[in-house]
Structures are given as C-alpha cells and as structure tokens.
Design a protein around this motif. Structure first.
Motif, short mmCIF file in Angstrom:
data_model
loop_
_atom_site.label_atom_id
_atom_site.label_comp_id
_atom_site.label_asym_id
_atom_site.label_seq_id
_atom_site.Cartn_x
_atom_site.Cartn_y
_atom_site.Cartn_z
N UNK A 32 0.83 -1.20 0.00
CA UNK A 32 0.00 0.00 0.00
C UNK A 32 0.87 1.25 0.00
N UNK A 33 0.34 2.32 -0.58
CA UNK A 33 0.99 3.63 -0.56
C UNK A 33 -0.06 4.68 -0.24
N UNK A 34 0.41 5.78 0.38
CA UNK A 34 -0.54 6.81 0.80
C UNK A 34 0.06 8.19 0.60
N UNK A 35 -0.76 9.09 0.10
CA UNK A 35 -0.38 10.49 -0.01
C UNK A 35 -1.65 11.33 -0.07
N UNK A 36 -1.59 12.54 0.48
CA UNK A 36 -2.75 13.43 0.42
C UNK A 36 -3.13 13.74 -1.03
N UNK A 37 -2.11 13.78 -1.90
CA UNK A 37 -2.36 13.97 -3.32
C UNK A 37 -2.41 12.61 -3.99
N UNK A 38 -3.58 12.20 -4.40
CA UNK A 38 -3.76 10.86 -4.93
C UNK A 38 -2.88 10.60 -6.15
N UNK A 39 -2.64 11.62 -6.97
CA UNK A 39 -1.85 11.43 -8.17
C UNK A 39 -0.40 11.06 -7.84
N UNK A 40 0.11 11.57 -6.72
CA UNK A 40 1.47 11.20 -6.32
C UNK A 40 1.52 9.75 -5.86
N UNK A 41 0.53 9.33 -5.09
CA UNK A 41 0.46 7.93 -4.67
C UNK A 41 0.32 7.02 -5.89
N UNK A 42 -0.46 7.45 -6.85
CA UNK A 42 -0.66 6.68 -8.08
C UNK A 42 0.65 6.55 -8.85
N UNK A 43 1.40 7.63 -8.91
CA UNK A 43 2.67 7.61 -9.62
C UNK A 43 3.66 6.66 -8.94
N UNK A 44 3.68 6.69 -7.62
CA UNK A 44 4.54 5.79 -6.87
C UNK A 44 4.16 4.33 -7.15
N UNK A 45 2.87 4.05 -7.04
CA UNK A 45 2.38 2.69 -7.26
C UNK A 45 2.67 2.21 -8.67
N UNK A 46 2.56 3.12 -9.64
CA UNK A 46 2.83 2.75 -11.03
C UNK A 46 4.31 2.41 -11.25
N UNK A 47 5.21 3.10 -10.53
CA UNK A 47 6.63 2.79 -10.64
C UNK A 47 6.92 1.39 -10.11
N UNK A 48 6.27 1.05 -9.01
CA UNK A 48 6.45 -0.28 -8.44
C UNK A 48 5.92 -1.33 -9.42
N UNK A 49 4.71 -1.09 -9.93
CA UNK A 49 4.10 -2.03 -10.87
C UNK A 49 4.92 -2.13 -12.15
N UNK A 50 5.47 -1.00 -12.59
CA UNK A 50 6.25 -0.98 -13.82
C UNK A 50 7.52 -1.81 -13.76
N UNK A 51 7.95 -2.13 -12.53
CA UNK A 51 9.15 -2.96 -12.37
C UNK A 51 8.82 -4.45 -12.42
N UNK A 52 7.53 -4.75 -12.60
CA UNK A 52 7.11 -6.15 -12.66
C UNK A 52 6.51 -6.68 -11.37
#
Length: 360
Positions: A32-52
C-alpha cells in the motif's frame, strides 16, 4: 516476506524509496501507498508495478491504511513536522516504523517515539542511509581499529544550492513548524556522519544561522557551528543552500594523530584523500560519484530494517542513533537564539524557536 506500506510519496519517496523496494523485492512486498495527493500515490504505485511487481493499493488517508492487519511495517516519508504524529499512530497500530530524517523536530517527541517503540516491542529505524556508503563504511573500520590514534577534529561541509522553485514545490519547506532550515533538512545526513565517526557525546555547541538569499522561507539558508566533544575533540559544521550556481559538494573530513581522511563528492561517496602510515590512498578512490545527492544507501537501509525485524534486533540506525543529529541542529538553533554556547543535553524544538523568534 515483509508487507510494507509507504506513507508520503513526495520527492525522496519517488526517487529512493521506490528503488529500495524494487531492489529488495525478494524480502519486501509493498502492499500500500498513501499520499494526500492521490496522483502522487498513483505515480509511486505505477513505478512499483512498472518494475514487474504487484501494484500497491492506493490511499489518501493514512489512518485507514494503518487499520490493515496485514501490514507489518510502514515507511514514513512525509514532511518532517508530521513524522512524530504518524510514527506514534503507526506504533499504536502495531506497525514497525522506518522514518525519514529528521525523525522529529523536538527532543521530547523523539524520546517519546523511542520509548513507545520499545514498550510495544516494535522496531524504529531512521533513514540516515549515507552510513551505508562504501567509503563511509571503510572509514568506520579505521575508527573501530583505532587507526587514527586520537581523533583531533572533524568537519562536515554541505555546500549546496536550493532555489526558489525548490521551496515553492512544497509549502512546508523552510518553515519552523514542519521543516526547519538548511541544517535540519539538507545537512542532517552529514551531521549524522560527523557525530557517528567522531564517536563522542557533545559537551557544548556554539552555532550561528543566517538567511542570506531566501526571504520567502522562515528558517535559515546557512548554518555554522563549533562542537566541543566530551573526549576533547572538536567538530565543525558548515551548511549552505546558497552555493552558486548549483550543488558543489558534501564533504566529511576527519583528522587524527595518525591519519587523515576526506570523503566528498555529491553524496559523501567519493574518497578524496586517504592517508595512514604505510597507506597512501584507497581502492575506493576510483569509484564514480552516484547520479544524485541521495546516493544508493536506501537499498541496504531497507534490507537491514527487514533483517532487524526477522532477527529481533535493533536496526543499524535506530531511534537513539537517529536523534543525535537532530539534537545537534537544535543545539545550533538554541545557541544562535541565545547568542552563546549551550551545554548538552538540551531540550528544545523548532516550534519553540519559532515562538521565541516571534517574541523578539
């Protein structure tokens, strides 16, 4: 497998916590990831997912995240002024905590974090990742084998540039309530290294702070200090965010009766001078500088944090170690406010500094 959540997905989280999670994916799962700005949390999560890896679940309210029973630990990378509150809530919810520097902004809060973690039998680690830099590890070996003889003095020099754009990116930067100035934000890593390598408690500190070129922030953009250690050695701190036109260096210099070492470069990761009797130079002098000032220490830092939980031992950089650099900076602030040297231990906070400055 340690199930980890990340709270705060800003600059350092995007650059280094993602890297550490991806490189340690054999032992750590970012659920899980959390940020007040959802787009930042989304970007973080996408980087993790992008690594496989599996994409972490996204939150904008860390309190909801902390209620999940499947989360073992949290990494906190929010603005500094919120580290204390989030850490205490995470511990209350039985999560181990790895918190970015500075761990908190007052002696009282740091002590409460340490004591509560011990009471709950949970691990509290602090992100002073530069201790893992290979040249720093080599320097530490020379300290532990007494190769320097008596340590005479050491200096931490942080000569960086932070412009108006940097501070405008996040309103909390440079405020007394949530950040402090250059010493507390940019300089604590090297101050931590200085204190760790010198290996003695602070007896007295005499400091000065100025805001030379950043009138849009509350705190300092330059700080300097002389430290008298209990073993008689002396430390010098020089920290600036005013270096023209860009970051120049971050350097740790240690001088002893039988040895001299200077480690510099962008991230205290390059041996510039290494001299002991019969030893002129070191193989690590040929190592290239890292790409950024952050270095790559978060990777071994995360692995050590995992191992501390698995082995039920203290993290390499626990709360007691994490608070030392913060207390040194608070000592500089108090000395600057009083315009005199201050004895240690101290009990002070940036919030008190804000109050006292506003009353002048």
């Amino acid at each position: 497998m340690l199930k980890l959540a990340v709270i705060g997905c800003g600059r350092i989280a995007q650059k280094k916590h993602t890297e550490a999670i991806i490189k340690n994916s054999d032992i750590i799962e970012n659920v899980a990831v959390c940020d007040l700005k959802e787009e930042r949390a989304e970007h973080f999560a996408n980087k993790v997912e992008g690594s496989g890896l599996k994409k972490p679940e996204i939150y904008t309210d860390y309190r909801k995240l902390l209620k999940r029973s499947d989360i073992d630990a949290v990494a906190i990378a929010t603005e500094s002024g919120n580290h204390y509150e989030i850490t205490m809530e995470a511990l209350q919810n039985n999560k181990h905590v790895l918190v970015e520097k500075p761990m908190a902004l007052s002696t009282k809060h740091m002590n409460e974090m340490i004591e509560f973690a011990k009471r709950k039998n949970l691990k509290l680690g602090v992100c002073f990742q530069n201790r893992f830099n290979p040249p720093i590890q080599e320097l530490r070996k020379k300290i532990t084998t007494n190769s320097f003889g008596r340590i005479l003095h050491g200096q931490a020099s942080i000569r960086w540039n932070r412009n108006e754009e940097y501070y405008r990116q996040a309103k909390w930067r440079g405020t007394w309530e949530y950040d402090g100035g250059t010493l507390m934000n940019q300089c604590t890593h090297n101050i931590d290294l200085l204190l760790w390598i010198m290996g003695s408690e602070i007896n007295e500190i005499y400091g000065a702070i100025q805001n030379f070129t950043h009138p849009y922030i509350e705190a300092e953009d330059f700080g300097g200090a002389i430290i008298k250690f209990k073993n008689g050695s002396v430390g010098i701190i020089e920290g600036s965010a005013n270096i023209y036109p860009k970051n120049l260096e971050e350097t740790l210099s240690i001088f002893g009766e039988k040895g001299t070492v200077v480690i510099g470069g962008l991230a205290v990761n390059k041996i510039k001078y290494w001299r002991f009797e019969g030893e002129d130079g070191h193989p690590f002098q040929n190592l290239p500088d890292p790409d950024t000032v952050y270095g790559s220490g978060h990777i071994p830092l995360y692995r050590d944090f995992y191992q501390s939980i698995e082995e039920d031992r203290e993290p390499f950089i626990n709360g007691e170690e994490g608070k030392k650099a913060v207390e040194a900076v608070l000592g500089v602030y108090k000395s600057a406010l009083l315009d005199r040297p201050v004895k240690f231990p101290i009990d002070f906070s940036t919030l008190e500094l804000k109050r006292d400055i506003n009353s002048v």
